[in-house]
Design an enzyme around this catalytic site. Structure first.
Site, mmCIF file in Angstrom:
data_model
loop_
_atom_site.group_PDB
_atom_site.id
_atom_site.type_symbol
_atom_site.label_atom_id
_atom_site.label_comp_id
_atom_site.label_asym_id
_atom_site.label_seq_id
_atom_site.Cartn_x
_atom_site.Cartn_y
_atom_site.Cartn_z
ATOM 1 C CB CYS A 7 -0.905 -0.036 1.228
ATOM 2 S SG CYS A 7 -2.376 0.989 1.107
ATOM 3 C CB CYS A 83 -4.090 1.869 -1.897
ATOM 4 S SG CYS A 83 -2.349 2.284 -1.960
ATOM 5 C CB CYS A 90 3.585 -1.973 -7.658
ATOM 6 S SG CYS A 90 4.236 -3.573 -7.148
#
Length: 151
Positions: A7, A83, A90
Site C-alpha cells: 500500500c 490501494c 509498484c
C-alpha cells in the site's frame, strides 16, 4: 510461499490485510511468509490496531515498513496491492511473481464504522485468498473483489 501486501503508507489497509492473511493462511494450513510494506513509510494507525483487536488480530507489534526494509524484497510469489496509488507505483517484479490488485477504500480520517467496513472487506478477501491457495490455485482479481465487496 512468500506474500507481500503493498500500500502507499503501510499504515492501515496493508497492515490489516497482513494480520488477516497470517490468521487465515494458518487456519487453512497454508505455510506462507506474509509481509506488508508501503511505497513510503509512516506509522501504523491506532484505528487499525483497535479494529483488528476487536476481531482478535493483534497488530500492536507491527510497524510501518518501506519495501527496501524487507528481507529479499524482490523474492515474492505474490504481491497484492490494496490501494490504487501503490498499484501504479509498484516496481516491476520478476516474471514468476504474481501480481494482484484489489483497491480497498482508505478509512483514514473517517469514523470507526468505516474502519470496521474496510477491516471486514479485507477479512473476506483474505479468507478467499487462503481458500484458493489451500485448494492449490491462485485466485483471480475478480474473485477477490467479489469477496471483499469492492467490485
Amino acid at each position: 510461499m512468500r506474500l507481500l501486501v503493498l500500500c502507499t503508507h503501510n499504515s492501515a489497509r496493508s497492515q490489516m490485510m497482513e494480520g488477516w492473511l497470517r490468521r487465515h493462511l494458518a487456519e487453512a494450513g497454508v505455510a506462507a511468509e506474509v509481509w506488508s510494506a508501503g511505497t513510503e513509510r509512516t506509522r501504523v494507525k491506532p484505528e487499525a490496531v483497535r479494529v483488528m483487536a476487536e476481531v482478535g488480530v493483534d497488530l500492536t507489534g507491527h510497524r510501518s515498513k518501506a519495501l527496501d526494509e524487507l528481507p529479499d524484497p524482490w523474492d515474492f510469489d505474490l504481491v497484492l496491492t490494496v490501494c490504487d496509488a501503490a498499484a501504479e507505483a509498484c516496481p516491476a517484479y520478476p516474471a514468476r511473481t504474481r501480481r494482484l490488485h484489489v483497491g480497498l477504500p482508505d478509512p483514514s480520517g473517517r469514523e470507526l464504522a468505516e474502519w470496521r467496513r474496510v477491516r471486514d472487506a479485507a477479512g473476506r478477501m483474505s479468507a478467499a485468498l487462503a481458500r484458493a491457495l489451500a485448494a492449490g490455485r491462485w485466485p483471480e482479481e475478480a474473485e477477490l473483489r467479489r469477496a471483499a465487496g469492492v467490485e
